[in-house]
Write a protein that holds these residues in place. Structure first.
Motif: not given
Length: 99
Positions: A30-41, A69-81
């Protein structure tokens, strides 16, 4: 959400499902699709990739040397973004199966 007609899947089963999906998709070119990565830290990208590989919050915390707890915070941010609801959608997005 279960109360909105969704399906509840236990954490262990969800991890197996995501991990299996990731392994199966990894076998297909599969060709990599990293568009999502541009939105994340950078750290959010690390967490997202580990989730897509089927890692639990505890495994991610241990590997990245952060708290669960930090993992959960990152996931919350990822889901939102990325406008996602759960780990399965995140895995599908990262593996290029969801736009």
């Amino acid at each position: 959400m279960v109360d909105n007609g969704g399906l509840w899947i236990g954490q262990a089963l969800l991890s197996k499902l995501v991990g299996s999906t990731s392994r199966i998709l990894g076998q297909q070119p599969r060709p990599p699709r990293d568009d999502w990565a541009k939105l994340l830290s950078e750290r959010e990208c690390q967490v997202a990739r580990l989730v897509a590989g089927g890692a639990s919050n505890k495994e991610i915390a241990n590997q990245l040397e952060i708290s669960e707890r930090t993992v959960k915070a990152h996931l919350t941010s990822i889901f939102e973004k990325l406008s996602l609801r759960d780990r399965l959608q995140l895995s599908l997005k990262i593996n290029g199966l969801m736009v």
